[in-house]
Enzyme design. Sequence first.
Site, PDB file in Angstrom:
ATOM      1  N   GLU A   1      12.077   2.429  14.262  1.00 54.67           N
ATOM      2  CA  GLU A   1      11.120   3.476  13.879  1.00 54.67           C
ATOM      3  C   GLU A   1       9.908   3.381  14.786  1.00 54.67           C
ATOM      4  O   GLU A   1       9.933   2.663  15.773  1.00 54.67           O
ATOM      5  CB  GLU A   1      10.736   3.311  12.408  1.00 54.67           C
ATOM      6  CG  GLU A   1      10.091   1.981  12.091  1.00 54.67           C
ATOM      7  CD  GLU A   1       9.723   1.796  10.624  1.00 54.67           C
ATOM      8  OE1 GLU A   1       9.587   2.784   9.895  1.00 54.67           O
ATOM      9  OE2 GLU A   1       9.548   0.628  10.225  1.00 54.67           O
TER      10      GLU A   1
ATOM     11  N   LYS B   1       6.462  -1.796   2.025  1.00 59.84           N
ATOM     12  CA  LYS B   1       5.249  -1.224   2.612  1.00 59.84           C
ATOM     13  C   LYS B   1       4.100  -2.229   2.434  1.00 59.84           C
ATOM     14  O   LYS B   1       3.219  -2.078   1.579  1.00 59.84           O
ATOM     15  CB  LYS B   1       4.930   0.150   1.986  1.00 59.84           C
ATOM     16  CG  LYS B   1       4.039   0.997   2.910  1.00 59.84           C
ATOM     17  CD  LYS B   1       4.072   2.458   2.544  1.00 59.84           C
ATOM     18  CE  LYS B   1       3.040   3.296   3.251  1.00 59.84           C
ATOM     19  NZ  LYS B   1       3.117   3.353   4.708  1.00 59.84           N
TER      20      LYS B   1
ATOM     21  N   TYR C   1       0.831  -1.200   0.000  1.00 60.17           N
ATOM     22  CA  TYR C   1       0.000   0.000   0.000  1.00 60.17           C
ATOM     23  C   TYR C   1       0.861   1.244   0.000  1.00 60.17           C
ATOM     24  O   TYR C   1       2.078   1.196   0.192  1.00 60.17           O
ATOM     25  CB  TYR C   1      -0.973  -0.009   1.183  1.00 60.17           C
ATOM     26  CG  TYR C   1      -0.367   0.332   2.536  1.00 60.17           C
ATOM     27  CD1 TYR C   1       0.462  -0.552   3.210  1.00 60.17           C
ATOM     28  CD2 TYR C   1      -0.628   1.567   3.146  1.00 60.17           C
ATOM     29  CE1 TYR C   1       1.008  -0.241   4.446  1.00 60.17           C
ATOM     30  CE2 TYR C   1      -0.084   1.878   4.388  1.00 60.17           C
ATOM     31  CZ  TYR C   1       0.730   0.972   5.038  1.00 60.17           C
ATOM     32  OH  TYR C   1       1.267   1.288   6.262  1.00 60.17           O
TER      33      TYR C   1
ATOM     34  N   LEU D   1      10.876   1.435   7.333  1.00 67.06           N
ATOM     35  CA  LEU D   1      10.266   1.860   6.075  1.00 67.06           C
ATOM     36  C   LEU D   1      10.967   3.143   5.632  1.00 67.06           C
ATOM     37  O   LEU D   1      11.132   4.062   6.441  1.00 67.06           O
ATOM     38  CB  LEU D   1       8.774   2.145   6.286  1.00 67.06           C
ATOM     39  CG  LEU D   1       8.060   2.534   4.992  1.00 67.06           C
ATOM     40  CD1 LEU D   1       7.746   1.284   4.176  1.00 67.06           C
ATOM     41  CD2 LEU D   1       6.800   3.306   5.274  1.00 67.06           C
TER      42      LEU D   1
HETATM   43  N1  PDD Z   1       2.488   4.941   7.615  1.00 70.28           N
HETATM   44  N2  PDD Z   1       7.181   3.751   9.146  1.00 70.28           N
HETATM   45  C1  PDD Z   1       6.040   3.040   9.182  1.00 70.28           C
HETATM   46  C2  PDD Z   1       6.040   1.689   9.791  1.00 70.28           C
HETATM   47  C3  PDD Z   1       4.866   3.600   8.633  1.00 70.28           C
HETATM   48  O1  PDD Z   1       3.722   2.902   8.632  1.00 70.28           O
HETATM   49  C4  PDD Z   1       4.895   4.919   8.094  1.00 70.28           C
HETATM   50  C5  PDD Z   1       3.696   5.593   7.510  1.00 70.28           C
HETATM   51  C6  PDD Z   1       6.127   5.612   8.092  1.00 70.28           C
HETATM   52  C7  PDD Z   1       6.264   6.996   7.502  1.00 70.28           C
HETATM   53  O2  PDD Z   1       6.270   6.933   6.085  1.00 70.28           O
HETATM   54  P1  PDD Z   1       5.766   8.169   5.203  1.00 70.28           P
HETATM   55  O3  PDD Z   1       6.533   9.349   5.644  1.00 70.28           O
HETATM   56  O4  PDD Z   1       6.069   7.755   3.822  1.00 70.28           O
HETATM   57  O5  PDD Z   1       4.272   8.337   5.488  1.00 70.28           O
HETATM   58  C8  PDD Z   1       7.246   4.996   8.626  1.00 70.28           C
HETATM   59  C9  PDD Z   1       1.296   5.411   6.943  1.00 70.28           C
HETATM   60  C10 PDD Z   1       1.062   6.881   6.992  1.00 70.28           C
HETATM   61  C11 PDD Z   1       0.112   4.581   7.373  1.00 70.28           C
HETATM   62  O6  PDD Z   1       0.320   3.373   7.530  1.00 70.28           O
HETATM   63  O7  PDD Z   1      -1.000   5.111   7.527  1.00 70.28           O
END
Ligand code: PDD
Length: 289
Positions: free
Chosen positions: A181, A149, A35, A205
Amino acid sequence: MNKISCVYLNGEFLPPERAKISAFDRGFIFGDGVYEVIPVFGGRPFRLTHHLSRLERSLSALGIINPLPPEDWEAIFQRLITGHGDADQSIYLQITRGVAERDHSYPENVSPTVFAYAQIMRYPDAATLAKGVSAITLEDIRWQRCDIKAVALLANVMMRQKAVESGSAESILIRDGLLTEGAASNIFIVKNGRLRTPPSNAYILPGITRDLIVELAEANGIQCLQTELTETELMDADEVWMTSSTKEILPVTQLNHKAVGSGVPGPMHAKLYAIYQDYKEAFRQGKVR
Ligand code: PDD
C-alpha cells in the site's frame, strides 16, 4: 494549523491548549494505541459503522477494551462536528492503553486515554486532481501487523518523508516484490481496463475508502480484482491511484519520476471518482446511510 477550538479528552470537551496528558501515557512512551480518521459530510460521520468496527478490531488486537459503546462515540463526534457547521471535516480519534509505570507488558487496571477532535477537511486542490501526483516506490520496512491502525507510525513517517524529499506526494511500498500500500493510503491499479488492488491481509490496512471503492465499482458493473500485484505490474500499469479518507481517490501520474500510462489521470479514475462523489452527495442528502 487548521482552527480547532474544542477537543475531547477523557470525558471532557476542552480548548486544545487545556488538553494535557501524562508523560507516562503509554501512547507517548511506547506508541501503545490505535487511531481512526473519519470523514464528515453534511454534518454526519461517513461510513461510521465501518470505522467503528475497524476501531474495535484494532483495539482487540492490542487487548484494549473499547471504552465506549457506539452511541457514545457518535455523541462525542456529533458535538465536535457541530463546532464547524456544515463544512466537510475529518475526525481524528486516538485511544491509548493509558498511564502506567514504564514496563513493556500490559499493565493491569489502567483506563485508556481517549482523545478526539474534528477539523475542516483539506482536499487536494482541483489542479492537483486534474494533473495527478507523483510517487516513489520503496521497500516496505514496516512490521507484520499493518492491518492494525496503530499510532506507532514511525516507519510510515520515515517513508512518507522520503517521498517528500524526492518531490513526491506518496511512497508506494513493496514487500518481497509485491505491492502492499502507500505510506498513508491504499493503492489501486488499472491495466487494459481492469481494476485491481492488493488483497486485505496483515500487510495492509483495510482502508474504508478502499472497501467502498470496491463496493461502488461492483455496484456499477466494474469488476475489481483483489489480488497480489507485483512491482512489475505496478510499474506497467495504465493507471495508479492512491486512496484514503482524506485524499479520496487521487491519481498517481508519475512513478519514480516516469509517466504512469499516458502521464495524465485515466478514464477509469474519472469514472470511479464521479461515482464516489455521487455517493458522497447522496450521503450528504441522507439518501444513503
Ligand atoms: N491513513 N493505509 C494506510 C497505511 C493509512 O494510513 C491509511 C489512511 C489508509 C487508507 O485508509 P482509509 O481509507 O480508511 O482512510 C491505508 C489516514 C487517513 C491517516 O493516517 O491520516
